[in-house]
Structure formats: structure tokens, C-alpha cells
Scaffold this motif. Structure first.
Motif, PDB file in Angstrom:
ATOM      1  N   UNK A 137      -7.407  -7.403 -24.421  1.00  0.00           N
ATOM      2  CA  UNK A 137      -6.101  -7.764 -23.864  1.00  0.00           C
ATOM      3  C   UNK A 137      -5.024  -7.725 -24.957  1.00  0.00           C
ATOM      4  N   UNK A 138      -5.332  -8.286 -26.131  1.00  0.00           N
ATOM      5  CA  UNK A 138      -4.373  -8.337 -27.222  1.00  0.00           C
ATOM      6  C   UNK A 138      -3.978  -6.937 -27.687  1.00  0.00           C
ATOM      7  N   UNK A 139      -4.987  -6.080 -27.906  1.00  0.00           N
ATOM      8  CA  UNK A 139      -4.689  -4.732 -28.404  1.00  0.00           C
ATOM      9  C   UNK A 139      -3.922  -3.903 -27.374  1.00  0.00           C
ATOM     10  N   UNK A 140      -4.143  -4.172 -26.097  1.00  0.00           N
ATOM     11  CA  UNK A 140      -3.415  -3.451 -25.061  1.00  0.00           C
ATOM     12  C   UNK A 140      -1.968  -3.923 -24.984  1.00  0.00           C
ATOM     13  N   UNK A 141      -1.769  -5.229 -25.095  1.00  0.00           N
ATOM     14  CA  UNK A 141      -0.411  -5.788 -25.031  1.00  0.00           C
ATOM     15  C   UNK A 141       0.432  -5.333 -26.221  1.00  0.00           C
ATOM     16  N   UNK A 142      -0.179  -5.230 -27.399  1.00  0.00           N
ATOM     17  CA  UNK A 142       0.570  -4.897 -28.616  1.00  0.00           C
ATOM     18  C   UNK A 142       0.484  -3.417 -28.975  1.00  0.00           C
ATOM     19  N   UNK A 143       0.008  -2.581 -28.062  1.00  0.00           N
ATOM     20  CA  UNK A 143      -0.136  -1.145 -28.329  1.00  0.00           C
ATOM     21  C   UNK A 143       1.219  -0.552 -28.737  1.00  0.00           C
ATOM     22  N   UNK A 144       1.381  -0.083 -29.999  1.00  0.00           N
ATOM     23  CA  UNK A 144       2.670   0.438 -30.461  1.00  0.00           C
ATOM     24  C   UNK A 144       3.126   1.687 -29.710  1.00  0.00           C
ATOM     25  N   UNK A 202      -0.455   6.691  -2.492  1.00  0.00           N
ATOM     26  CA  UNK A 202      -1.659   7.504  -2.258  1.00  0.00           C
ATOM     27  C   UNK A 202      -2.230   8.042  -3.571  1.00  0.00           C
ATOM     28  N   UNK A 203      -3.535   7.957  -3.714  1.00  0.00           N
ATOM     29  CA  UNK A 203      -4.201   8.513  -4.889  1.00  0.00           C
ATOM     30  C   UNK A 203      -4.177   7.624  -6.118  1.00  0.00           C
ATOM     31  N   UNK A 204      -3.580   6.438  -6.029  1.00  0.00           N
ATOM     32  CA  UNK A 204      -3.529   5.538  -7.187  1.00  0.00           C
ATOM     33  C   UNK A 204      -4.920   5.015  -7.506  1.00  0.00           C
ATOM     34  N   UNK A 205      -5.334   5.140  -8.778  1.00  0.00           N
ATOM     35  CA  UNK A 205      -6.645   4.654  -9.192  1.00  0.00           C
ATOM     36  C   UNK A 205      -6.515   3.302  -9.875  1.00  0.00           C
ATOM     37  N   UNK A 206      -7.651   2.646 -10.072  1.00  0.00           N
ATOM     38  CA  UNK A 206      -7.629   1.337 -10.712  1.00  0.00           C
ATOM     39  C   UNK A 206      -7.108   1.432 -12.141  1.00  0.00           C
ATOM     40  N   UNK A 207      -7.567   2.446 -12.875  1.00  0.00           N
ATOM     41  CA  UNK A 207      -7.089   2.614 -14.251  1.00  0.00           C
ATOM     42  C   UNK A 207      -5.582   2.816 -14.291  1.00  0.00           C
ATOM     43  N   UNK A 208      -5.069   3.600 -13.360  1.00  0.00           N
ATOM     44  CA  UNK A 208      -3.627   3.843 -13.316  1.00  0.00           C
ATOM     45  C   UNK A 208      -2.861   2.566 -12.985  1.00  0.00           C
ATOM     46  N   UNK A 209      -3.431   1.745 -12.109  1.00  0.00           N
ATOM     47  CA  UNK A 209      -2.785   0.483 -11.757  1.00  0.00           C
ATOM     48  C   UNK A 209      -2.732  -0.454 -12.962  1.00  0.00           C
ATOM     49  N   UNK A 210      -3.838  -0.590 -13.680  1.00  0.00           N
ATOM     50  CA  UNK A 210      -3.868  -1.471 -14.844  1.00  0.00           C
ATOM     51  C   UNK A 210      -2.964  -0.930 -15.949  1.00  0.00           C
ATOM     52  N   UNK A 264       2.069  -1.535 -19.018  1.00  0.00           N
ATOM     53  CA  UNK A 264       3.355  -0.941 -19.386  1.00  0.00           C
ATOM     54  C   UNK A 264       4.488  -1.841 -18.912  1.00  0.00           C
ATOM     55  N   UNK A 265       4.370  -2.306 -17.685  1.00  0.00           N
ATOM     56  CA  UNK A 265       5.378  -3.203 -17.121  1.00  0.00           C
ATOM     57  C   UNK A 265       5.485  -4.486 -17.951  1.00  0.00           C
TER      58      UNK A 265
END
Length: 284
Positions: free
Chosen positions: A27-34, A61-69, A74-75
Motif C-alpha cells: 500500500x505504501x509503495x503504491x501510494x508514494x509511487x513517483x 464495460x470491460x473494466x478489470x479489477x486491476x484497472x479499477x484498483x 491514481x485518484x
């Protein structure tokens, strides 16, 4: 999981189990991804649309779980969680690694002269003020006077601490002098963060139950949160500012970092004539 989108994914919570170290690290590395600071406005707005639509039960349509996360993180990296407004670029968590690396390196390199101390402590506290303001609670907005007071107080505290410690360490080991920037940063954090978030101490921060329902505001929760932030900021700075002084002090004792005197073109024991001496070091 990148296939079909499972139902009822709670994107208000982190993707990984926060009761485990690996989950917290992911979670930390994803939140702080430069890399998130390089995203375009179009990409940010697209992520916001996906997140807002999904929370309303609308699934493209076509949205995957990885794309949602991916859209969720990003948001979260660009928009304030309380107000939903786009945050200042250098105040985002994704900017912390490159910004802190640059400023910390400069503070630890240029700490011997007064102008350098003044400039880099001012830069560091200006950056800290932006970060603290950007990540403030949306329920406790700061007035211009409060913001100015916090900024000036933190900058003054850092500069006074740095200059004072520099004066005290002039006659001691250079190793001790290298810890001056860290001490100044620690002192400034103790001033900057409480002042920048003083409204939270006065009116409290929102308290919710396990279902996200708002129960009210708590000044006690604000005090605990701000104390944890101050301690964590100091501890986060420690690896980058408390360990390198030992490394640099050791390296400077090695032959390859010591200044090498220029070789003389005259043999040992040779004396110069008055004419040669008058021509100075540039004589050939």
C-alpha cells in the motif's frame, strides 16, 4: 486478478490487508509511487471518473479489477480525500521521494556556510508547508493568517536551530556537524505540523464508525493524529539524514576523497631565483 470485475469491491479501503507487513508495504509503495506525478490531467480525470462512477454503481464495460484498483490509487494520489479538489503537485505523496531526496542531499552537502543554511532550510520548510497544507483536513481549513504564522514560525525555528547548532559544532568533530540538518528538520517538524494543522486541534477531526458513518468531531483524535505525524516525519527523515553522516565521514578519510597536492615541477631541494619567484605560480 485481471479478469472479470468481482462485485462489491470496497475501493475506499486499501487493496492489501493492512494487518500484515507485506500488505502495508504494498500500500505504501503504491501510494508514494513517483511515476504518478508524471500523469497527465486527462489520465487523472479519467481515474476520477472511474472511481466516482464505480461508487455510484456504474461500471464501464470491460473494466478489470486491476484497472479499477489502478484508477483508485491514481485518484487517491492526486485528489484530496475530503474536498475532492486536485492537490498541489509537489504536495502529493507521489512527489515525496524525489523532492525529499533532492532537498535532503542539498541540506547535507551545503551546511557549512550561513547563506547555504538559510537558503536550504527555507526551501525545505517551504516544501513542508506546501505538503502540510495540501494534506490538511478538509473540515478544518486554515486562514491566510494561520497559514502565514505556521510557515514563518517553522522556517524561523529551522534556521535558528541550524545556525545555533552550526555555531556550537565549529570546534568539534565534523561528524557531529553533519547532524545539524537533521536536528533542524526535527525541530521544524515539531513547529510546522502542529501550527499548520492548528484548526484541527481547535475544532477536532471527523470520527466515523466501521461503516464510514460520521459520528462527530474529536480534538483528542486530532492531537493523537498530529503527534503521530510529527514522530513519523522525524523517523522517516532519520534513515536519509542520520546514517549518511557516518558514511561520508568514513569516506572522507579514504585516500580517493582526500585532496591531492599538485606535483611540483622543481626537484626537491631546488630554490628559485628572485626572477623566477617574481613571476608567480603561472611561470612556465
Amino acid at each position: 486478478m485481471s479478469g472479470e470485475l468481482p462485485p462489491n469491491i470496497n475501493i475506499r479501503e486499501p487493496r492489501w490487508d493492512q494487518s500484515t507487513f507485506v500488505g502495508r508495504a504494498n500500500h505504501f509503495f503504491t501510494v508514494t509511487d513517483p511515476r504518478n506525478i508524471l500523469l497527465t490531467n486527462e489520465q487523472l480525470e479519467n481515474a476520477r471518473k472511474i472511481v466516482h462512477d464505480y461508487r455510484q454503481g456504474v461500471v464501464p464495460p470491460g473494466l478489470t479489477e486491476n484497472e479499477l484498483w489502478r484508477a483508485k490509487y491514481i485518484y487517491d494520489s492526486a485528489f484530496h480525500p475530503d474536498t475532492g479538489e486536485k492537490m498541489i503537485l509537489i504536495g502529493r505523496m507521489s512527489a515525496q521521494v524525489p523532492m525529499n531526496m533532492t532537498i535532503t542531499g542539498c541540506m547535507m552537502t551545503f551546511y557549512r556556510t550561513t547563506p547555504a543554511v538559510l537558503f536550504w532550510q527555507w526551501v525545505n520548510q517551504s516544501f513542508n508547508a506546501v505538503v502540510n497544507y495540501t494534506n490538511r483536513s478538509g473540515d478544518a481549513p486554515l486562514t491566510v493568517n494561520e497559514l502565514g504564522t505556521a510557515y514563518v514560525s517553522a522556517t524561523t525555528g529551522a534556521v535558528v536551530t541550524a545556525l545555533g547548532l552550526n555555531a556550537l559544532t565549529k570546534h568539534v568533530s565534523p561528524l557531529i556537524g553533519r547532524f545539524v540538518p537533521f536536528a533542524a528538520v526535527a525541530a521544524a517538524n515539531c513547529i510546522n505540523i502542529p501550527l499548520m494543522r492548528q484548526r484541527e486541534l481547535k475544532v477536532g477531526i471527523p470520527v466515523t464508525d466501521e461503516n464510514g458513518n460520521r459520528l462527530g468531531e474529536s480534538a483528542q483524535a486530532a492531537r493523537q493524529a498530529i503527534t503521530q505525524v510529527v514522530v513519523s516525519r522525524i523517523l522517516m527523515a532519520a534513515p536519509g539524514m542520520a546514517i549518511p553522516p557516518f558514511i561520508m565521514n568514513t569516506l572522507e578519510k579514504k585516500a580517493f576523497l582526500k585532496p591531492t597536492p599538485l606535483p611540483s615541477r622543481y626537484p626537491a631541494g631546488c630554490t628559485l631565483s628572485p626572477e623566477e619567484s617574481s613571476r608567480g605560480p603561472g611561470f612556465h
